[in-house]
Design a protein around this motif. Structure first.
Motif, mmCIF file in Angstrom:
data_model
loop_
_atom_site.group_PDB
_atom_site.id
_atom_site.type_symbol
_atom_site.label_atom_id
_atom_site.label_comp_id
_atom_site.label_asym_id
_atom_site.label_seq_id
_atom_site.Cartn_x
_atom_site.Cartn_y
_atom_site.Cartn_z
ATOM 1 N N ASN A 1 0.850 -1.183 0.000
ATOM 2 C CA ASN A 1 0.000 0.000 0.000
ATOM 3 C C ASN A 1 0.892 1.241 0.000
ATOM 4 O O ASN A 1 2.115 1.137 -0.139
ATOM 5 C CB ASN A 1 -0.976 -0.005 1.177
ATOM 6 N N ARG A 2 0.295 2.415 0.156
ATOM 7 C CA ARG A 2 1.103 3.636 0.067
ATOM 8 C C ARG A 2 2.172 3.674 1.157
ATOM 9 O O ARG A 2 3.313 4.070 0.901
ATOM 10 C CB ARG A 2 0.213 4.877 0.147
ATOM 11 N N THR A 3 1.810 3.252 2.375
ATOM 12 C CA THR A 3 2.785 3.252 3.470
ATOM 13 C C THR A 3 3.942 2.312 3.164
ATOM 14 O O THR A 3 5.113 2.661 3.339
ATOM 15 C CB THR A 3 2.110 2.829 4.786
ATOM 16 N N GLY A 4 3.605 1.094 2.694
ATOM 17 C CA GLY A 4 4.646 0.128 2.355
ATOM 18 C C GLY A 4 5.532 0.616 1.229
ATOM 19 O O GLY A 4 6.759 0.429 1.242
ATOM 20 N N PHE A 5 4.904 1.262 0.223
ATOM 21 C CA PHE A 5 5.673 1.776 -0.908
ATOM 22 C C PHE A 5 6.605 2.895 -0.453
ATOM 23 O O PHE A 5 7.779 2.943 -0.849
ATOM 24 C CB PHE A 5 4.718 2.290 -1.983
ATOM 25 N N THR A 6 6.084 3.788 0.390
ATOM 26 C CA THR A 6 6.904 4.910 0.862
ATOM 27 C C THR A 6 8.084 4.403 1.687
ATOM 28 O O THR A 6 9.200 4.928 1.576
ATOM 29 C CB THR A 6 6.046 5.875 1.692
ATOM 30 N N PRO B 1 20.356 4.357 -11.060
ATOM 31 C CA PRO B 1 19.279 4.934 -11.875
ATOM 32 C C PRO B 1 17.976 4.175 -11.617
ATOM 33 O O PRO B 1 17.939 2.947 -11.657
ATOM 34 C CB PRO B 1 19.765 4.738 -13.311
ATOM 35 N N SER B 2 16.922 4.881 -11.336
ATOM 36 C CA SER B 2 15.649 4.261 -10.982
ATOM 37 C C SER B 2 14.524 5.232 -11.305
ATOM 38 O O SER B 2 14.759 6.394 -11.652
ATOM 39 C CB SER B 2 15.634 3.867 -9.500
ATOM 40 N N ALA B 3 13.291 4.753 -11.169
ATOM 41 C CA ALA B 3 12.141 5.597 -11.529
ATOM 42 C C ALA B 3 10.930 5.216 -10.698
ATOM 43 O O ALA B 3 10.776 4.066 -10.278
ATOM 44 C CB ALA B 3 11.817 5.456 -13.016
ATOM 45 N N VAL B 4 10.084 6.203 -10.459
ATOM 46 C CA VAL B 4 8.770 5.984 -9.868
ATOM 47 C C VAL B 4 7.725 6.194 -10.949
ATOM 48 O O VAL B 4 7.712 7.235 -11.618
ATOM 49 C CB VAL B 4 8.512 6.939 -8.680
ATOM 50 N N GLU C 1 8.255 11.386 -0.558
ATOM 51 C CA GLU C 1 7.013 12.066 -0.928
ATOM 52 C C GLU C 1 7.234 13.049 -2.073
ATOM 53 O O GLU C 1 6.362 13.211 -2.938
ATOM 54 C CB GLU C 1 6.415 12.776 0.290
ATOM 55 N N ALA C 2 8.376 13.714 -2.077
ATOM 56 C CA ALA C 2 8.669 14.651 -3.165
ATOM 57 C C ALA C 2 8.819 13.907 -4.491
ATOM 58 O O ALA C 2 8.380 14.388 -5.554
ATOM 59 C CB ALA C 2 9.935 15.439 -2.848
ATOM 60 N N TRP C 3 9.430 12.724 -4.433
ATOM 61 C CA TRP C 3 9.602 11.923 -5.658
ATOM 62 C C TRP C 3 8.234 11.444 -6.168
ATOM 63 O O TRP C 3 7.944 11.510 -7.364
ATOM 64 C CB TRP C 3 10.514 10.745 -5.349
#
Length: 647
Positions: free
Chosen positions: A222-227, A240-243, A351-353
């Motif tokens: 979920n969002r918490t786990g992802f963050t 190098p990575s991406a969201v 959060e900024a990413w």
């Protein structure tokens, strides 16, 4: 008669009494040697007699200093009394805890010594240690300490009872549980209970943590786990990575049309598609609703942006192929991507990413949905522009720069003005007017639609109240177009009632126009709100018919008074017989359903012929008049009998 207060018993009876007492009375000489013992020391220490033994000979080495201090204190004065607990050696080599009271009776000629009263405290000490150890384990469980820490506390609790050495107790939780289940240790039962409680608590805590980090429906993070995963990624070696962030286009319409079970099935199909696309080491998540995210780790360092875009395209294709089995609906998504080049120069805050990817997703929607957009300086400037727009809109609601303009709607038979559509415009400091297309989405996103709705409805009704009466003609109506957010606002009906009452305008002069897309909101609530407006006396019009997903069946069941045929159908009329015939059929069907019809975007006289032939009653477009400021509407359009003809 026997004196009960001062009974007299013989020496044998006294000895028997002392032997059956839980306490032992011993008389020590000033040198600390036993001169007399009364009671049975064998159960406690294994000795039949302590006569002539020195107390220090029996004490645990660690307790000798305590004893010597107590002895000095009790010898300090006749009548002195000292209490304490010491370990005394058992004949078999073990140690027994003994609590004692020493009284100085050197001044008593019959005793001339130290009277030492002792009691076996081993069981009580064990019980106290067990209680203390149990409390310590329970506190650790309550504090959610690790299972390894709790197992170590349980091992110490068992070893402290003296039945087994600590080293003999396994540190593995399962092995320890097995040992406790088959042993005869005095604390085995309590230790087993505590260990079982700890394991159960640990399982519950693990499940709660899993639920705190995992989406129940899809099994993705979920969002918490992802963050949290993103934070760990940023704290580790940079690569190098991406969201990627996306949501499903028009998902709410699916929920409303097919039900939430179909919507949930669709979300599960999306999760399955995500699992097929992401690689080992990537993290896929559902943030809630229909919003999903992916962390793509270790992208091609040669061109990470192209690598991320390729993942986005594969994802879009996988989603498009993931149809919902019952409804056969295909999935489309707007995907925003934010790339980190691995230098660590851009992203330090998760959060900024995520927000940067969100801005790119917003841009993908703005460009027409179903797109894949990489965050760049353009999308970031757009964020700044949206923020400036929001600030400007808030000010415009106070300073009057949100204006209402009006465009006439005419009866085609005689081109008489019968209504005016109120159109919102925003006048900038430079005098330029911005259309709703430039700012309404920002208003929706920033929660300003409610205030704008109140402003527009109130202003439109005030304008209608100021139009002059036409003695032989019906009053001119005013039409206001509402979005789904505006229509479903809890206070809409109250706002309309208040404005009508304050301006003394009859409800029948107000027309509420709704696009087909509004009908894709909560259908039951839409019908309820439309019914409330109809009960009030307000007329209802379906706007832009033919551009959305509504059907003639929807038109038949919804309480609309009239339907506006979209300008895209009208544009080719007069020059294309096929277009003429198509619109004629639409108008005939709508009239068959008992709805009045308004043609939008009428610009040429040639379009009038087929519209009249079809029986279309009303029209709107540049042929009849451009929008003008409200103050100029009456002078421009209500002072002539028929537009285009001198009255």
């Amino acid at each position: 008669m026997t004196d009960l207060h001062h009974p007299t018993i013989g020496a044998d009876a006294l000895a028997k009494l002392l032997r059956n007492s839980a306490e032992t009375v011993t008389l020590l000489g000033p040198d600390g040697r036993v001169r007399y013992e009364g009671g049975n020391t064998e159960p406690t220490l294994g000795y039949e007699s302590l006569a002539s033994l020195s107390v220090e000979d029996l004490l645990h080495p660690d307790d000798i200093a305590l004893y010597r201090a107590a002895r000095l204190e009790v010898l300090s004065a006749p009548g002195a009394e000292v209490h304490g607990e010491v370990r005394v050696g058992h004949r078999d080599g073990g140690w027994a805890w003994v609590e004692f009271t020493a009284r100085n009776r050197l001044d008593d000629p019959d005793l001339n010594g130290i009277v030492l009263t002792t009691r076996n405290a081993t069981d009580r000490r064990r019980s106290d240690r067990l209680l203390a150890g149990t409390a310590q384990v329970l506190e650790a469980i309550a504090a959610s300490r690790s299972l390894d820490e709790i197992v170590d506390l349980v091992r110490h609790l068992v070893a402290d009872q003296g039945d087994v050495e600590l080293a003999a107790l396994p540190a593995d939780v399962s092995a320890l549980a097995e040992v406790l289940a088959t042993s005869s240790f005095s604390a085995a039962e309590e230790a087993s209970r505590l260990l079982g409680l700890a394991r159960s608590s640990h399982r519950v805590a693990s499940e709660l943590r899993r639920r705190a980090l995992v989406d129940d429906l899809t099994g993705l993070a979920n969002r918490t786990g992802f963050t949290e995963a993103l934070r760990r990624h940023l704290e580790g070696p940079r690569r190098p990575s991406a969201v990627l962030l996306f949501d499903l286009d028009r998902f709410k319409q699916v929920n409303d049309a097919y039900g939430h079970s179909t919507g949930d099935a669709l979300l599960e199909r999306v999760a399955d598609a995500l699992r097929r696309v992401v690689r080992v080491g990537d993290v896929a998540a559902r943030f809630g609703g229909d919003e999903f995210a992916v962390l793509c780790d270790a992208l091609d360092p040669g061109d990470p942006e192209q690598a991320a875009a390729a993942v986005g395209r594969r994802l879009a294709l996988a989603l498009n192929n993931a149809t919902e089995p019952e409804s056969h609906l295909r999935i489309a998504a707007s995907i925003g991507i934010s790339v980190d080049d691995g230098t660590g120069a851009r992203w330090r805050d998760p959060e900024a990413w995520i927000a940067d990817a969100d801005h790119a997703m917003y841009e993908a929607k703005r460009r027409g949905r179903g797109r894949v957009v990489l965050a760049d300086d353009t999308t970031r400037r757009a964020v700044g522009e949206r923020q400036r727009t929001e600030v400007g809109l808030r000010a415009a609601l106070d300073d009057g720069s949100l204006e209402v303009w009006c465009q006439p709607i005419v009866r085609l038979s005689d081109r008489q003005v019968v209504a005016a559509e109120a159109l919102l415009r925003w006048r900038h400091d430079d005098g330029r007017l911005r259309s709703p297309a430039e700012f309404l989405q920002v208003a929706e996103d920033s929660g300003l639609m409610g205030a704008i709705s109140v402003h527009t409805i109130t202003k439109a009704i005030e304008v209608a109240a100021g139009w002059p009466d036409r003695s032989d003609l019906a009053p001119v109506l005013v039409a206001v177009n509402l979005s789904a957010t505006q229509l479903l606002a809890d206070d809409l009906v109250a706002v309309v009632q208040d404005a009508l009452r304050r301006c003394q305008v009859q409800p029948g002069r107000l027309v509420v126009e709704l696009t087909e897309h509004v009908l894709a909101a909560d259908v039951d609530l839409v019908v309820e709100r439309l019914s409330e407006l109809r009960d009030l006396g307000v007329s209802l019009v379906l706007d832009d018919f033919g551009t959305g997903w509504s059907s003639l069946q929807m038109v038949r069941t919804m309480p609309f008074d009239a339907v506006k045929v979209d300008r895209s159908f009208i544009a080719e009329m007069g020059s294309d017989p096929v277009a003429d015939d198509f619109v004629v059929r639409i108008v005939e069907l709508l009239r068959t359903l008992g709805r009045e019809v308004v043609a939008e975007g009428v610009e040429h006289e040639e379009q009038m012929v087929p519209l009249r032939r079809a029986g279309c009653e009303f029209g709107q477009g540049w042929l009849f008049g451009h929008p003008v400021a409200v103050g100029a509407f009456a002078e421009t359009y209500l002072g002539v009998g028929a537009l285009g003809e001198v009255g």
